[in-house]
Write an enzyme that holds these catalytic residues in place. Structure first.
Site, short mmCIF file in Angstrom:
data_model
loop_
_atom_site.label_atom_id
_atom_site.label_comp_id
_atom_site.label_asym_id
_atom_site.label_seq_id
_atom_site.Cartn_x
_atom_site.Cartn_y
_atom_site.Cartn_z
N ASN A 17 2.46 -3.01 -11.33
CA ASN A 17 3.02 -3.10 -9.99
C ASN A 17 3.09 -4.57 -9.58
O ASN A 17 2.07 -5.20 -9.32
CB ASN A 17 2.14 -2.31 -9.01
N LYS A 19 4.29 -5.83 -6.92
CA LYS A 19 4.21 -6.01 -5.46
C LYS A 19 5.33 -6.97 -5.01
O LYS A 19 6.40 -6.96 -5.58
CB LYS A 19 2.81 -6.46 -5.06
N HIS A 101 1.20 4.08 -1.88
CA HIS A 101 0.28 2.98 -2.19
C HIS A 101 -0.49 2.61 -0.92
O HIS A 101 0.05 2.68 0.19
CB HIS A 101 1.06 1.77 -2.72
N GLU A 103 -1.21 -0.03 0.42
CA GLU A 103 -0.58 -1.06 1.26
C GLU A 103 0.53 -0.46 2.11
O GLU A 103 0.77 -0.92 3.23
CB GLU A 103 -0.06 -2.19 0.37
N GLU A 176 -6.75 4.63 -6.53
CA GLU A 176 -6.94 3.21 -6.25
C GLU A 176 -7.90 3.04 -5.08
O GLU A 176 -7.49 3.16 -3.92
CB GLU A 176 -5.61 2.54 -5.90
N GLY A 182 -7.06 -6.00 -5.36
CA GLY A 182 -6.84 -7.41 -5.06
C GLY A 182 -8.08 -8.15 -4.61
O GLY A 182 -8.00 -9.29 -4.15
N SER A 222 -8.18 -3.99 -9.69
CA SER A 222 -8.74 -5.15 -10.40
C SER A 222 -9.01 -4.86 -11.87
O SER A 222 -10.02 -5.31 -12.44
CB SER A 222 -10.02 -5.64 -9.71
N GLY A 243 -2.20 -4.33 -10.87
CA GLY A 243 -1.63 -5.22 -9.87
C GLY A 243 -1.57 -6.65 -10.36
O GLY A 243 -0.66 -7.05 -11.08
N GLY A 244 -2.56 -7.46 -9.99
CA GLY A 244 -2.53 -8.89 -10.31
C GLY A 244 -2.34 -9.19 -11.78
O GLY A 244 -1.58 -10.10 -12.14
#
Length: 261
Positions: A17, A19, A101, A103, A176, A182, A222, A243-244
Site C-alpha cells: 500500500n 498510500k 483502511h 486511515e 491492522e 506507521g 510495521s 505500508g512503509g
C-alpha cells in the site's frame, strides 16, 4: 475441502500500500526493483494512488503482479465529487481494492456499514476487496479487541455472504492494529496470530468452516524484512498488507522472499 487442504490452498499474499506517495520516476524504479522476486509461489499486489493507475497498469503488463486502488465508492455513478466507481477502476484493469483502511475510517469517518457497502460494490464488479479491520491502542488496553473487530467485520460478512460459492468468496481480510501502523511498533507474532485466529473463528461461526479456512487474512503494521518471516510463519497469517516497507524495492523484495519461506 478439508481443513488441512484449505490451509495449503491459502497462498501467501504480499500487498504493498503506497498510500499518498509516489511520482512517475519513483513508481517505475520501485516496480522494476522488485519484479525479479516475483514468482508463482507468492501472490503480490500493489495499491497505488488513483493518478498512477494507468502508469502502474502498463508497467505490470504481462507480470505476475496484481494492482489495485486504495479506495472505491459504494456508488455506481452520480453527483459524488472526488469519488471513483468500480466501473472506472475496471477500465484500468484493477483487480483488487482496499476498503476500510484505518486511515479512511479515522480521517474520513467511514463507518463499518459504509465499508461493507464498498466491499459489496467491489465484488459485484469483479474486483477483490481487501477489507481492513483493527483496534486502537486504547481499545486494546481496555480489553475490547474482539468487540471492535466484530463490530467492523460483522457488517461485511452479513452483506457479502451472498457472494459465497462452493465454500469460497472473492474477499480478503487484513488485520491492522491501528497502534502498529506507521509507528515502528509491531504486534508480536503471537499477538497477531491471536487476533487472526479470532477472526477465523468468527468467520467459522458465521459462515462455516469451509469459508473460514479458505479466507486469506493478512497482517499489516510495521512489517519489515527482518520480522516478516516470523510473522508469516504463524498458522492463521496468510501474508501482509505492507505500508512503509512497500516504498522500498529492497525491503519489499525481502518481504516477498520471507513469504516464500
Amino acid at each position: 475441502m478439508t481443513e488441512n487442504s484449505a490451509k495449503m490452498a491459502r497462498k501467501k499474499l504480499v500487498a504493498g500500500n503506497w498510500k499518498m506517495n509516489g511520482n512517475f520516476d519513483a513508481n517505475e524504479g520501485l516496480i522494476l526493483g522488485f519484479l525479479a522476486e516475483v514468482d508463482e509461489q507468492v501472490d503480490v499486489s500493489v495499491f497505488c494512488p488513483f493518478p498512477y493507475l494507468a502508469q502502474v497498469g502498463k508497467l505490470l503488463e504481462g507480470q505476475q503482479v496484481a494492482f489495485g486502488s486504495q479506495d472505491v465508492s459504494a456508488k455506481a455513478s452520480g453527483a459524488y465529487t472526488g469519488e471513483v466507481s468500480v466501473d472506472m477502476l475496471n477500465e484500468f484493469g484493477v483487480t483488487q481494492v482496499l476498503v476500510g483502511h484505518s486511515e479512511r475510517r479515522q480521517y474520513h469517518a467511514e463507518s463499518s456499514v459504509t465499508v461493507a457497502e464498498k466491499a459489496v460494490a467491489a465484488i459485484s464488479g469483479g474486483i477483490t476487496p481487501i477489507v481492513c479491520v483493527g483496534e486502537t491502542l486504547a481499545e486494546r488496553e481496555a480489553g475490547r479487541v474482539e468487540e471492535v473487530i466484530a463490530d467492523q467485520l460483522d457488517p461485511v460478512v452479513e452483506q457479502c455472504a451472498k457472494f459465497i460459492e462452493n465454500g469460497v468468496w472473492n474477499l480478503v481480510i487484513a488485520y491492522e492494529p491501528v497502534w502498529a501502523i506507521g509507528t515502528g511498533v509491531t504486534a508480536s507474532p503471537e499477538q497477531a496470530q491471536e487476533v487472526h485466529a479470532m477472526i477465523r473463528a468468527r468467520l467459522n461461526a458465521m459462515l462455516g468452516a469451509e469459508v473460514a479456512q479458505s479466507t486469506r487474512i493478512l497482517y499489516g503494521g510495521s512489517v519489515k524484512p527482518g520480522n516478516a518471516s516470523e510473522i508469516f510463519a504463524k498458522e492463521d497469517i496468510d501474508g501482509g498488507l505492507i505500508g512503509g516497507a512497500a516504498l522500498s524495492s529492497d525491503d519489499f523484495s525481502g518481504i516477498i522472499r520471507a513469504a516464500r519461506g
